[in-house]
Write an enzyme that holds these catalytic residues in place. Structure first.
Site: not given
Ligand SMILES: OC[C@H]1NNC[C@@H](O)[C@@H]1O
Length: 441
Positions: A168, A352
């Site tokens: 991300e 995810e």
């Molecule tokens: O907010 C939920 C998830 N989103 N993407 C990155 C993860 O580290 C988060 O926990």
């Protein structure tokens, strides 16, 4: 249970669950260096109840049990991250052998259980020593990160199914340097512009370094949000388009077209590093697969008083999760088909997807959430998206960054006082989908 069958997704489709080092490991010992989340979380006001990842789920000690949960659930793969400060405590230079030993045991444990290791090199826990040198604001981070990537490849690469450079990049750059919500907590457009470029330069530099070492199955994981106008008014539709540029197109255009979107660059341009355009061939170095993280949509309205980016998110009418995100499975179908139609035909993984609840091990809403989003994957496949796998976020309840531990995303409940793991009904739903039975070891 789910209304889908495993065969619906295709014979080689992989199901997994995902975690990240800082959110589950704890284990701030055995030579692990400090990370920016250790300092950010202990700084009052940054995190709910000033909660930290000091102990988290104690995965550093309890990883065999957690791998058993994955195997028992019938999962094919485990998406995990390496903690850079555990392997190279100062970020560059000296390697921490106890850190290498931990990940050796963890990866071998996956392979012994038939779990494919999907590794992420960086999931936000930058070594504090590198932050001291400017962190993502310093162009040298591209080389620091590439050297770290090569070290991981040399120690573990032969056993990894896939390697993602960064999780991300929007969170690494914009959320952490423009909005100040995540570490290092900047609220500065110049910092955000430079981090937004350096994070992708570091990705491309690492991909090239890994290729030189024979690295295969290399990718990156980006998070996406469907941005819609709060109303049909042109100014609100324009706000949504700009947010789509900030959140989605900066990364998609940079990675797959080798140029940043002009609407976002119009805001960032005065603050971008000199000669950034010369880096775009590296930024868009070809990769083998692309990871898509998706949770929700956002409604946006024009907000001229908001300065650099004149927009504001507004509350939507749909059912929401405990973290306040609307449940919008259609958005996953939209994102997957958009990426495969407009950007790339390399394999996609949903790396995810999941939802937060506050408590409880009986979680029918989470079963419905997963069922809807799994349906979106099937719909995207039918429309031509080459989706090869799906990872639920998350295997365990864990440290949800600035939200602390209240917002629970796990398929497995964690009692943080006792560290007892209890599979939720959503875990049983996956187990039934993947093995045809509800059973525990
Ligand atoms: O907010 C939920 C998830 N989103 N993407 C990155 C993860 O580290 C988060 O926990």
């Amino acid at each position: 249970m789910f209304s889908h069958k495993r065969a619906d997704f295709g014979e080689d489709f992989l199901f997994g669950a995902a975690t990240a080092a800082y959110q589950i490991e704890g284990g701030q010992t055995d030579g692990r260096g400090s990370s920016i989340w250790d300092t950010f979380s202990t700084t009052p006001g940054n995190v709910h109840n000033s909660e930290t990842g000091k102990f988290a789920c104690d995965h550093y000690n309890r990883w065999p049990e957690d791998l058993d949960l994955l195997a028992d659930g019938g999962f094919d793969a485990y998406r995990f991250s390496f903690a850079w400060p555990r392997l190279i405590p100062e970020g560059v230079g000296q390697v921490n052998q106890k850190g290498v030993d931990f990940y050796d045991r963890l990866i071998d444990g996956m392979l012994e259980r038939g779990l494919k290791p999907f590794a992420t090199l960086y999931h936000w826990d930058l070594p504090s020593a590198l932050q001291d040198k400017g962190g993502w604001l310093n162009r040298d981070i591209a080389d620091w990160f590439a050297d770290y990537a090569v070290m991981v490849h040399k120690n573990f690469g032969d056993r990894l199914e896939t390697t993602a450079t960064i999780n991300e990049p929007w969170c690494v750059a914009f959320l952490s340097h423009m909005l100040g919500v995540h570490a290092p907590g900047y609220r500065d457009i110049r910092a955000a512009a430079r981090a937004s470029h350096h994070v992708l330069l570091a990705h491309g530099t690492a991909i090239n370094a890994l290729r030189a070492e024979g690295g295969k199955n290399l990718g990156i994981v980006c998070n996406f949000e469907v941005a819609q106008g709060a109303t049909g008014k042109p100014e609100d539709m324009g706000a949504a388009r700009l947010w789509d540029g900030i959140f989605n197109r900066w990364y998609l255009d940079g990675l797959f077209k080798g140029k940043y979107p002009s609407d976002v660059l119009a805001h960032f341009a005065p603050h971008m590093p000199d000669d950034f355009a010369d880096d775009m061939a590296v930024v868009s170095t070809p990769i083998d697969w692309f990871g898509v993280n998706y949770y929700t949509r956002g409604l946006y309205e024009h907000a001229p008083e908001r300065g650099a980016f004149p927009l504001r998110k507004v509350d939507g009418p749909l059912e929401k999760t405990a973290i306040g995100w609307e449940i919008f499975p259609e958005g996953l179908e939209e994102i997957l088909t958009r990426i495969s139609a407009d950007y790339t035909d390399i394999p996609l993984y949903v790396t995810e997807n999941g939802m937060a609840e506050i408590e409880g091990t009986d979680d029918p809403r989470r079963i419905a959430y997963y069922n809807g989003h799994l349906g979106a994957v099937l719909a995207a496949q039918k429309r031509g998206a080459d989706v090869r796998g799906y990872f639920g976020w998350s295997l365990l309840d864990n440290y949800e960054w600035a939200e602390g531990y209240d917002k629970r995303f796990g398929l497995v409940h964690v009692d943080y006082k006792t560290q007892k793991r209890t599979p939720k009904s959503s875990y049983r739903a996956f187990q039934s989908l993947l093995t045809g039975a509800n059973r525990s070891r």
